[in-house]
Design an enzyme around this catalytic site. Structure first.
Site, PDB file in Angstrom:
ATOM      1  N   HIS A   1       6.576  -1.196   3.523  1.00  0.00           N
ATOM      2  CA  HIS A   1       6.395  -2.582   3.936  1.00  0.00           C
ATOM      3  C   HIS A   1       5.638  -3.343   2.866  1.00  0.00           C
ATOM      4  CE1 HIS A   1       3.079  -0.176   5.561  1.00  0.00           C
ATOM      5  NE2 HIS A   1       2.304  -1.236   5.360  1.00  0.00           N
TER       6      HIS A   1
ATOM      7  N   ASN B   1       0.851  -1.179   0.000  1.00  0.00           N
ATOM      8  CA  ASN B   1       0.000   0.000   0.000  1.00  0.00           C
ATOM      9  C   ASN B   1       0.891   1.234   0.000  1.00  0.00           C
ATOM     10  OD1 ASN B   1      -2.417  -1.487   0.145  1.00  0.00           O
ATOM     11  ND2 ASN B   1      -2.206  -1.692   2.359  1.00  0.00           N
TER      12      ASN B   1
HETATM   13  P1  5GP Z   1      -0.706  -0.646   5.765  1.00  0.00           P
HETATM   14  O1  5GP Z   1      -2.177  -0.484   5.915  1.00  0.00           O
HETATM   15  O2  5GP Z   1       0.068   0.587   6.156  1.00  0.00           O
HETATM   16  O3  5GP Z   1      -0.302  -1.190   4.416  1.00  0.00           O
HETATM   17  O4  5GP Z   1      -0.308  -1.815   6.753  1.00  0.00           O
HETATM   18  C1  5GP Z   1       0.199  -1.623   8.029  1.00  0.00           C
HETATM   19  C2  5GP Z   1       0.048  -2.948   8.716  1.00  0.00           C
HETATM   20  O5  5GP Z   1       0.833  -2.945   9.874  1.00  0.00           O
HETATM   21  C3  5GP Z   1      -1.398  -3.226   9.149  1.00  0.00           C
HETATM   22  O6  5GP Z   1      -1.835  -4.432   8.536  1.00  0.00           O
HETATM   23  C4  5GP Z   1      -1.305  -3.327  10.656  1.00  0.00           C
HETATM   24  O7  5GP Z   1      -2.141  -4.332  11.198  1.00  0.00           O
HETATM   25  C5  5GP Z   1       0.158  -3.632  10.888  1.00  0.00           C
HETATM   26  N1  5GP Z   1       0.683  -3.106  12.142  1.00  0.00           N
HETATM   27  C6  5GP Z   1       0.522  -1.837  12.615  1.00  0.00           C
HETATM   28  N2  5GP Z   1       1.151  -1.706  13.800  1.00  0.00           N
HETATM   29  C7  5GP Z   1       1.719  -2.909  14.063  1.00  0.00           C
HETATM   30  C8  5GP Z   1       2.506  -3.405  15.160  1.00  0.00           C
HETATM   31  O8  5GP Z   1       2.820  -2.702  16.114  1.00  0.00           O
HETATM   32  N3  5GP Z   1       2.914  -4.694  15.094  1.00  0.00           N
HETATM   33  C9  5GP Z   1       2.596  -5.512  14.038  1.00  0.00           C
HETATM   34  N4  5GP Z   1       3.038  -6.772  14.091  1.00  0.00           N
HETATM   35  N5  5GP Z   1       1.857  -5.078  12.993  1.00  0.00           N
HETATM   36  C10 5GP Z   1       1.424  -3.798  13.005  1.00  0.00           C
END
Ligand code: 5GP
Ligand code: ZN
Length: 114
Positions: free
Chosen positions: A100, A87
């Site tokens: 990520h 994303n």
């Molecule tokens: P995005 O929506 O930015 O592509 O994805 C971020 C991802 O990081 C989300 O799926 C969310 O659940 C995960 N995430 C956010 N904070 C943490 C955390 O502190 N630990 C872990 N393991 N995952 C996280």
């Protein structure tokens, strides 16, 4: 980045269930999994998003892609299939502003990518 949550995970300051790491990347289970297997892979060095990919060197860039395959193998989903997703920015719903890669699998995924 001192207060970036993924930098803190990479440094071991915040607990996460790591499934793979090497000198360039760290892979850990998503805290809010959207599939039976949901792993997030990050470069150790902070860049905000895919828009800043060129700030990573070629080893770091390639390591992200290779780690997807390594993680899929470790999770046992190479044959059943998996999705790799990044994303980038607001419209995509990027919530953590450290580049990520999501690896999702372990069950039939929605075909709706939008
Ligand atoms: P995005 O929506 O930015 O592509 O994805 C971020 C991802 O990081 C989300 O799926 C969310 O659940 C995960 N995430 C956010 N904070 C943490 C955390 O502190 N630990 C872990 N393991 N995952 C996280
Ligand atoms: Zn960061």
């Amino acid at each position: 980045m001192d207060d970036c949550i993924f930098c803190r995970i990479a440094r071991g300051e915040i607990p996460a269930t790591k499934v793979y790491d090497d000198e360039y990347v760290v892979a850990f289970r998503d805290i809010n999994p959207l599939a039976p297997k949901h792993v997030v892979i990050i470069p150790r060095r902070h860049v905000d998003s895919l828009n800043q990919l060129d700030r990573l060197n070629e080893n770091e860039q390639l390591a992200l892609l290779h780690a997807c395959r390594t993680v899929a193998q470790a999770e046992g989903i190479t044959e059943s299939g998996y999705r790799v997703a990044i994303n980038c920015g607001d419209d995509a719903g990027q919530t953590v502003h450290h580049l990520h890669v999501h690896v999702l699998g372990g069950g039939k995924l929605s075909v709706n990518m939008a």
